[in-house]
Design a protein around this motif. Structure first.
Motif, PDB file in Angstrom:
ATOM      1  N   VAL A  59       0.845  -1.195   0.000  1.00 19.03           N
ATOM      2  CA  VAL A  59       0.000   0.000   0.000  1.00 19.03           C
ATOM      3  C   VAL A  59       0.878   1.241   0.000  1.00 19.03           C
ATOM      4  O   VAL A  59       1.848   1.329   0.759  1.00 19.03           O
ATOM      5  CB  VAL A  59      -0.944   0.021   1.229  1.00 19.03           C
ATOM      6  CG1 VAL A  59      -1.847   1.252   1.187  1.00 19.03           C
ATOM      7  CG2 VAL A  59      -1.789  -1.247   1.274  1.00 19.03           C
ATOM      8  N   ILE A  60       0.535   2.190  -0.873  1.00 22.66           N
ATOM      9  CA  ILE A  60       1.262   3.457  -0.966  1.00 22.66           C
ATOM     10  C   ILE A  60       0.370   4.574  -0.451  1.00 22.66           C
ATOM     11  O   ILE A  60      -0.787   4.706  -0.882  1.00 22.66           O
ATOM     12  CB  ILE A  60       1.667   3.772  -2.419  1.00 22.66           C
ATOM     13  CG1 ILE A  60       2.452   2.607  -3.021  1.00 22.66           C
ATOM     14  CG2 ILE A  60       2.481   5.061  -2.487  1.00 22.66           C
ATOM     15  CD1 ILE A  60       2.629   2.721  -4.518  1.00 22.66           C
ATOM     16  N   HIS A 119       5.147  13.767   1.113  1.00 25.63           N
ATOM     17  CA  HIS A 119       5.393  12.757   2.133  1.00 25.63           C
ATOM     18  C   HIS A 119       4.826  11.422   1.648  1.00 25.63           C
ATOM     19  O   HIS A 119       3.719  11.376   1.105  1.00 25.63           O
ATOM     20  CB  HIS A 119       4.726  13.128   3.454  1.00 25.63           C
ATOM     21  CG  HIS A 119       5.020  14.521   3.920  1.00 25.63           C
ATOM     22  ND1 HIS A 119       6.299  14.980   4.143  1.00 25.63           N
ATOM     23  CD2 HIS A 119       4.191  15.559   4.206  1.00 25.63           C
ATOM     24  CE1 HIS A 119       6.252  16.242   4.548  1.00 25.63           C
ATOM     25  NE2 HIS A 119       4.985  16.609   4.585  1.00 25.63           N
ATOM     26  N   PHE A 120       5.562  10.356   1.858  1.00 25.92           N
ATOM     27  CA  PHE A 120       5.136   9.028   1.447  1.00 25.92           C
ATOM     28  C   PHE A 120       5.138   8.063   2.620  1.00 25.92           C
ATOM     29  O   PHE A 120       5.968   8.161   3.528  1.00 25.92           O
ATOM     30  CB  PHE A 120       6.067   8.457   0.377  1.00 25.92           C
ATOM     31  CG  PHE A 120       5.826   8.981  -1.011  1.00 25.92           C
ATOM     32  CD1 PHE A 120       4.828   8.451  -1.816  1.00 25.92           C
ATOM     33  CD2 PHE A 120       6.611  10.010  -1.504  1.00 25.92           C
ATOM     34  CE1 PHE A 120       4.616   8.937  -3.093  1.00 25.92           C
ATOM     35  CE2 PHE A 120       6.410  10.506  -2.787  1.00 25.92           C
ATOM     36  CZ  PHE A 120       5.401   9.965  -3.585  1.00 25.92           C
ATOM     37  N   GLY A 121       4.231   7.104   2.561  1.00 20.20           N
ATOM     38  CA  GLY A 121       4.235   5.975   3.473  1.00 20.20           C
ATOM     39  C   GLY A 121       4.065   4.708   2.653  1.00 20.20           C
ATOM     40  O   GLY A 121       3.134   4.609   1.849  1.00 20.20           O
ATOM     41  N   LEU A 122       4.972   3.759   2.794  1.00 18.79           N
ATOM     42  CA  LEU A 122       4.882   2.462   2.134  1.00 18.79           C
ATOM     43  C   LEU A 122       4.561   1.419   3.198  1.00 18.79           C
ATOM     44  O   LEU A 122       5.233   1.352   4.227  1.00 18.79           O
ATOM     45  CB  LEU A 122       6.194   2.112   1.433  1.00 18.79           C
ATOM     46  CG  LEU A 122       6.766   3.165   0.475  1.00 18.79           C
ATOM     47  CD1 LEU A 122       8.083   2.669  -0.123  1.00 18.79           C
ATOM     48  CD2 LEU A 122       5.770   3.521  -0.614  1.00 18.79           C
ATOM     49  N   GLU A 123       3.558   0.603   2.932  1.00 25.09           N
ATOM     50  CA  GLU A 123       3.072  -0.336   3.938  1.00 25.09           C
ATOM     51  C   GLU A 123       2.947  -1.722   3.304  1.00 25.09           C
ATOM     52  O   GLU A 123       2.297  -1.878   2.274  1.00 25.09           O
ATOM     53  CB  GLU A 123       1.726   0.154   4.453  1.00 25.09           C
ATOM     54  CG  GLU A 123       1.132  -0.619   5.589  1.00 25.09           C
ATOM     55  CD  GLU A 123      -0.153   0.024   6.098  1.00 25.09           C
ATOM     56  OE1 GLU A 123      -0.623  -0.393   7.161  1.00 25.09           O
ATOM     57  OE2 GLU A 123      -0.679   0.930   5.429  1.00 25.09           O
ATOM     58  N   THR A 124       3.592  -2.719   3.903  1.00 27.13           N
ATOM     59  CA  THR A 124       3.500  -4.085   3.385  1.00 27.13           C
ATOM     60  C   THR A 124       2.938  -5.010   4.456  1.00 27.13           C
ATOM     61  O   THR A 124       2.931  -4.678   5.643  1.00 27.13           O
ATOM     62  CB  THR A 124       4.877  -4.615   2.940  1.00 27.13           C
ATOM     63  OG1 THR A 124       5.664  -4.939   4.093  1.00 27.13           O
ATOM     64  CG2 THR A 124       5.618  -3.582   2.099  1.00 27.13           C
TER      65      THR A 124
END
Length: 221
Positions: free
Chosen positions: A85-86, A96-101
């Motif tokens: 998920v980005i 700003h970014f958040g990467l979620e696995t």
């Protein structure tokens, strides 16, 4: 230097060499609360067959704490059946970014490739033994190599980052200017349509090939 840090240095040096057998000399700095690092690997990223899910929400204060809080990001794109998920949010001249696995290991995102990985502005991050790392890279070929921007005469332009890994997955958060002025970074403009590439692995070793997911998508920032 303890065995873990020495291991990381050796792994990163091998990965940055791309598809060649040469091993360049590289180092990884000591972590800080908002650390700045150099290089890490990204392997071949191809097109995914997963159907993306896109949502927009109201956003609040962004914090690089390795936690995706409710309302922290304005937009969310779910890929690979929700396994990657980005999240992103613009704030003045910053993005700003958040990467979620949903698996432990590294997560990578690349902006505006031309052919496969070629010319992609790549960010790869994760946490190894609780220590966050994040690398600002550029792919010079369709399957690499993808050295750090600084090796090509560019600059490291991540202003802030953090990452946390738990049994249920990894979260990577980072921030940079929308236009860094670095020729190895793509300009990210609100409302622009861009192509992204992404990949994830269930290993904490940055050279480990993506084995959970990889893909390419066209999105509206």
């Amino acid at each position: 230097m303890d065995a873990v840090k020495l291991c990381v240095i050796l792994l990163l040096a091998i990965a940055i060499a791309g598809c060649s057998d040469e091993i360049p000399d590289t180092t990884i700095p000591e972590p800080t609360e908002t650390p700045v690092t150099t290089s890490a690997p990204v392997t071949t990223i191809a097109t995914s067959s997963s159907t993306p899910t896109f949502t927009t929400t109201s956003s609040s204060t962004w914090n690089s704490d390795g936690v995706i809080s409710e309302g922290e990001y304005a937009k969310t794109l779910s890929l690979n059946g929700g396994n990657y998920v980005i999240h992103w949010k613009f704030a003045d001249d910053m993005i700003h970014f958040g990467l979620e696995t949903t698996s432990p290991g590294w997560a990578a995102i690349g902006f505006e490739p031309t052919t496969r990985m070629k010319d992609a502005d790549i960010i790869l991050g994760g946490a190894m033994n609780g220590v966050p790392y994040l690398f600002d890279m550029f792919s010079t070929g369709p399957i690499g190599p993808h050295p750090p921007d600084t090796d090509l005469g560019g600059t490291y332009d991540i202003t802030e980052y953090n990452a946390k890994e738990q049994a249920e997955g990894t979260i990577v958060e980072f921030s940079r200017k929308t236009d860094t002025g670095d020729s190895y970074d793509k300009i990210l403009t609100p409302g622009a349509e861009i192509t992204i590439i992404w990949a994830q692995a269930d290993s904490d070793e940055p050279l480990f090939k993506h084995n959970i997911g990889k893909g390419s998508e066209t999105i509206i920032l």
